[in-house]
Design a protein around this motif. Structure first.
Motif, PDB file in Angstrom:
ATOM      1  N   LEU A 146       0.834  -1.205   0.000  1.00  0.00           N
ATOM      2  CA  LEU A 146       0.000   0.000   0.000  1.00  0.00           C
ATOM      3  C   LEU A 146       0.868   1.254   0.000  1.00  0.00           C
ATOM      4  O   LEU A 146       0.599   2.211  -0.735  1.00  0.00           O
ATOM      5  CB  LEU A 146      -0.919  -0.010   1.221  1.00  0.00           C
ATOM      6  CG  LEU A 146      -1.903   1.165   1.353  1.00  0.00           C
ATOM      7  CD1 LEU A 146      -2.819   1.243   0.150  1.00  0.00           C
ATOM      8  CD2 LEU A 146      -2.714   1.031   2.636  1.00  0.00           C
ATOM      9  N   ASP A 147       1.916   1.244   0.818  1.00  0.00           N
ATOM     10  CA  ASP A 147       2.831   2.395   0.862  1.00  0.00           C
ATOM     11  C   ASP A 147       3.510   2.597  -0.487  1.00  0.00           C
ATOM     12  O   ASP A 147       3.699   3.733  -0.938  1.00  0.00           O
ATOM     13  CB  ASP A 147       3.901   2.179   1.945  1.00  0.00           C
ATOM     14  CG  ASP A 147       3.332   2.302   3.344  1.00  0.00           C
ATOM     15  OD1 ASP A 147       2.225   2.849   3.482  1.00  0.00           O
ATOM     16  OD2 ASP A 147       3.989   1.834   4.291  1.00  0.00           O
ATOM     17  N   ASP A 148       3.878   1.491  -1.129  1.00  0.00           N
ATOM     18  CA  ASP A 148       4.532   1.572  -2.436  1.00  0.00           C
ATOM     19  C   ASP A 148       3.582   2.163  -3.476  1.00  0.00           C
ATOM     20  O   ASP A 148       3.982   3.000  -4.296  1.00  0.00           O
ATOM     21  CB  ASP A 148       4.995   0.178  -2.870  1.00  0.00           C
ATOM     22  CG  ASP A 148       5.764   0.217  -4.179  1.00  0.00           C
ATOM     23  OD1 ASP A 148       6.775   0.939  -4.259  1.00  0.00           O
ATOM     24  OD2 ASP A 148       5.361  -0.474  -5.141  1.00  0.00           O
ATOM     25  N   THR A 149       2.318   1.735  -3.424  1.00  0.00           N
ATOM     26  CA  THR A 149       1.312   2.260  -4.356  1.00  0.00           C
ATOM     27  C   THR A 149       1.110   3.757  -4.149  1.00  0.00           C
ATOM     28  O   THR A 149       1.051   4.533  -5.117  1.00  0.00           O
ATOM     29  CB  THR A 149      -0.027   1.527  -4.169  1.00  0.00           C
ATOM     30  OG1 THR A 149       0.160   0.131  -4.441  1.00  0.00           O
ATOM     31  CG2 THR A 149      -1.087   2.083  -5.112  1.00  0.00           C
ATOM     32  N   ARG A 150       1.021   4.163  -2.881  1.00  0.00           N
ATOM     33  CA  ARG A 150       0.839   5.588  -2.580  1.00  0.00           C
ATOM     34  C   ARG A 150       2.044   6.398  -3.052  1.00  0.00           C
ATOM     35  O   ARG A 150       1.894   7.506  -3.579  1.00  0.00           O
ATOM     36  CB  ARG A 150       0.657   5.769  -1.072  1.00  0.00           C
ATOM     37  CG  ARG A 150      -0.699   5.324  -0.561  1.00  0.00           C
ATOM     38  CD  ARG A 150      -0.746   5.369   0.949  1.00  0.00           C
ATOM     39  NE  ARG A 150      -2.066   5.042   1.467  1.00  0.00           N
ATOM     40  CZ  ARG A 150      -2.312   4.720   2.722  1.00  0.00           C
ATOM     41  NH1 ARG A 150      -1.321   4.699   3.603  1.00  0.00           N
ATOM     42  NH2 ARG A 150      -3.537   4.431   3.128  1.00  0.00           N
ATOM     43  N   LYS A 152       4.094   5.649  -5.508  1.00  0.00           N
ATOM     44  CA  LYS A 152       4.096   5.725  -6.971  1.00  0.00           C
ATOM     45  C   LYS A 152       3.067   6.737  -7.471  1.00  0.00           C
ATOM     46  O   LYS A 152       3.323   7.463  -8.440  1.00  0.00           O
ATOM     47  CB  LYS A 152       3.816   4.344  -7.563  1.00  0.00           C
ATOM     48  CG  LYS A 152       4.993   3.379  -7.434  1.00  0.00           C
ATOM     49  CD  LYS A 152       4.651   2.014  -7.999  1.00  0.00           C
ATOM     50  CE  LYS A 152       5.842   1.070  -7.892  1.00  0.00           C
ATOM     51  NZ  LYS A 152       5.518  -0.301  -8.358  1.00  0.00           N
ATOM     52  N   LEU A 153       1.904   6.781  -6.818  1.00  0.00           N
ATOM     53  CA  LEU A 153       0.886   7.754  -7.215  1.00  0.00           C
ATOM     54  C   LEU A 153       1.376   9.183  -6.963  1.00  0.00           C
ATOM     55  O   LEU A 153       1.142  10.080  -7.776  1.00  0.00           O
ATOM     56  CB  LEU A 153      -0.409   7.503  -6.430  1.00  0.00           C
ATOM     57  CG  LEU A 153      -1.225   6.284  -6.856  1.00  0.00           C
ATOM     58  CD1 LEU A 153      -2.384   6.054  -5.891  1.00  0.00           C
ATOM     59  CD2 LEU A 153      -1.753   6.449  -8.274  1.00  0.00           C
ATOM     60  N   VAL A 158       3.753  14.322  -9.353  1.00  0.00           N
ATOM     61  CA  VAL A 158       4.886  15.243  -9.485  1.00  0.00           C
ATOM     62  C   VAL A 158       5.348  15.306 -10.935  1.00  0.00           C
ATOM     63  O   VAL A 158       5.603  16.391 -11.484  1.00  0.00           O
ATOM     64  CB  VAL A 158       6.049  14.790  -8.567  1.00  0.00           C
ATOM     65  CG1 VAL A 158       7.323  15.560  -8.888  1.00  0.00           C
ATOM     66  CG2 VAL A 158       5.664  14.987  -7.106  1.00  0.00           C
ATOM     67  N   ILE A 159       5.459  14.149 -11.570  1.00  0.00           N
ATOM     68  CA  ILE A 159       5.906  14.090 -12.969  1.00  0.00           C
ATOM     69  C   ILE A 159       4.896  14.792 -13.885  1.00  0.00           C
ATOM     70  O   ILE A 159       5.283  15.554 -14.789  1.00  0.00           O
ATOM     71  CB  ILE A 159       6.113  12.631 -13.412  1.00  0.00           C
ATOM     72  CG1 ILE A 159       7.318  12.029 -12.661  1.00  0.00           C
ATOM     73  CG2 ILE A 159       6.326  12.531 -14.925  1.00  0.00           C
ATOM     74  CD1 ILE A 159       7.466  10.526 -12.827  1.00  0.00           C
ATOM     75  N   GLU A 160       3.618  14.574 -13.636  1.00  0.00           N
ATOM     76  CA  GLU A 160       2.585  15.206 -14.464  1.00  0.00           C
ATOM     77  C   GLU A 160       2.633  16.725 -14.320  1.00  0.00           C
ATOM     78  O   GLU A 160       2.482  17.458 -15.298  1.00  0.00           O
ATOM     79  CB  GLU A 160       1.198  14.683 -14.072  1.00  0.00           C
ATOM     80  CG  GLU A 160       0.930  13.256 -14.489  1.00  0.00           C
ATOM     81  CD  GLU A 160       1.019  13.053 -15.993  1.00  0.00           C
ATOM     82  OE1 GLU A 160       0.476  13.897 -16.739  1.00  0.00           O
ATOM     83  OE2 GLU A 160       1.661  12.073 -16.429  1.00  0.00           O
ATOM     84  N   ARG A 161       2.864  17.198 -13.093  1.00  0.00           N
ATOM     85  CA  ARG A 161       2.927  18.654 -12.892  1.00  0.00           C
ATOM     86  C   ARG A 161       4.151  19.243 -13.588  1.00  0.00           C
ATOM     87  O   ARG A 161       4.067  20.311 -14.217  1.00  0.00           O
ATOM     88  CB  ARG A 161       2.965  18.979 -11.396  1.00  0.00           C
ATOM     89  CG  ARG A 161       2.911  20.477 -11.145  1.00  0.00           C
ATOM     90  CD  ARG A 161       2.973  20.842  -9.695  1.00  0.00           C
ATOM     91  NE  ARG A 161       3.137  22.282  -9.521  1.00  0.00           N
ATOM     92  CZ  ARG A 161       3.521  22.866  -8.417  1.00  0.00           C
ATOM     93  NH1 ARG A 161       3.775  22.155  -7.336  1.00  0.00           N
ATOM     94  NH2 ARG A 161       3.654  24.180  -8.357  1.00  0.00           N
ATOM     95  N   ALA A 162       5.287  18.553 -13.482  1.00  0.00           N
ATOM     96  CA  ALA A 162       6.509  19.039 -14.135  1.00  0.00           C
ATOM     97  C   ALA A 162       6.334  19.060 -15.645  1.00  0.00           C
ATOM     98  O   ALA A 162       6.776  20.004 -16.322  1.00  0.00           O
ATOM     99  CB  ALA A 162       7.696  18.160 -13.746  1.00  0.00           C
ATOM    100  N   LYS A 163       5.696  18.036 -16.185  1.00  0.00           N
ATOM    101  CA  LYS A 163       5.412  18.018 -17.627  1.00  0.00           C
ATOM    102  C   LYS A 163       4.560  19.217 -18.019  1.00  0.00           C
ATOM    103  O   LYS A 163       4.816  19.873 -19.038  1.00  0.00           O
ATOM    104  CB  LYS A 163       4.683  16.716 -18.002  1.00  0.00           C
ATOM    105  CG  LYS A 163       5.611  15.525 -18.204  1.00  0.00           C
ATOM    106  CD  LYS A 163       4.858  14.216 -18.279  1.00  0.00           C
ATOM    107  CE  LYS A 163       3.671  14.262 -19.211  1.00  0.00           C
ATOM    108  NZ  LYS A 163       2.950  12.964 -19.246  1.00  0.00           N
TER     109      LYS A 163
END
Length: 208
Positions: A146-150, A152-153, A158-163
Motif C-alpha cells: 500500500l505504501d509503495d502504491t501511494r 508511486k501515485l 509530481v511528474i505530471e505537474r513538471a510536464k
C-alpha cells in the motif's frame, strides 16, 4: 533456525498485593505462560511490567514478538504497548480473560496479531504464536504494498505537474515534455520523479 526472541508483558504486582486472589491467579497464569514458552523452545529475553518505561525497554531489547498476559486490565496494558510499538511494529499476542467484544475490537485496532481468551495451555502456545507471526508478516506485506502504491501515485502527480510546466513555458507537446524530463534525468543521473520535483521547486521559488 534462530529462536524467536520474546518479551513477556504482564500486570505489575505491587508489594502488599501478594495476598490478592486475582493477582495470585495472574501470577500463576504468568508462570504457566513462561513455562509453556520455554518448553516450546522460545527465548524469553525479558519479562516486563506495563509501565511508562515499557517503550524504552522494548526499544533497547528489540524483541521479535511481544506477548501480553493481562487478566482483566488488557486495555490499560495495550495503551503502553501501542506507544512502545508505534515507531516499529512487532507481532503482539494477547492472552487474557477479558472476552468483551469492545475489548477485542480495541486490541485489534491497537495492532494485536492474536487475541486469546482463557484456555492457556502449553500445547496451544506454539500454534498460536506461529499463526500470529504469519498474520503479522502478511499484514506487513500488505502495508508495504500500500505504501509503495501511494508513493508511486505521488511520484506520478509530481511528474505530471513538471510536464505541465515544461509544456506551458516551452511550448512543448506532452510527449516532448516527457522526453525532455527523461533526458534531464539521465544527464543528472537522477530518477524521473527527482528531476520533476526539482523543476517544480524552481518554479515555486521563482513564484510561478
Amino acid at each position: 533456525m534462530r529462536k524467536l526472541r520474546i518479551v513477556v508483558v504482564n500486570t505489575l504486582i505491587h508489594p502488599g498485593d501478594e495476598h490478592d486472589a486475582s493477582l495470585q491467579l495472574q501470577a500463576q497464569r504468568g508462570n504457566a505462560l513462561r513455562i509453556g514458552l520455554l518448553e516450546s523452545g522460545y527465548d524469553i529475553i525479558a519479562s516486563l511490567p506495563a509501565d511508562l518505561y515499557l517503550p524504552e525497554r522494548i526499544a533497547q531489547l528489540q524483541p521479535d514478538m511481544i506477548i501480553v498476559d493481562a487478566e482483566s486490565d488488557a486495555r490499560d496494558v495495550l495503551e503502553h504497548i501501542v506507544i512502545a510499538t508505534r515507531d516499529e511494529r512487532r507481532p503482539i499476542v494477547l492472552f487474557t480473560e477479558d472476552g468483551a467484544t469492545d475489548s477485542i475490537d480495541a486490541a485489534m485496532a491497537a495492532g494485536v496479531s492474536a487475541y486469546i481468551v482463557a484456555g492457556l495451555h502449553a500445547e496451544r502456545i506454539a500454534p498460536v504464536l506461529n499463526v500470529a507471526l504469519a498474520r503479522f508478516r502478511q499484514e506487513a506485506k500488505l502495508r508495504a504494498e500500500l505504501d509503495d502504491t501511494r508513493h508511486k501515485l505521488a511520484e506520478r502527480k509530481v511528474i505530471e505537474r513538471a510536464k505541465g510546466l515544461l509544456m506551458t513555458h516551452h511550448g512543448l507537446s506532452e510527449d516532448q515534455a516527457y522526453q525532455r524530463l527523461r533526458s534531464m534525468a539521465m544527464n543528472k543521473k537522477l530518477r524521473l520523479a527527482e528531476i520533476a520535483q526539482r523543476i517544480i521547486d524552481v518554479e515555486d521559488l521563482l513564484g510561478g
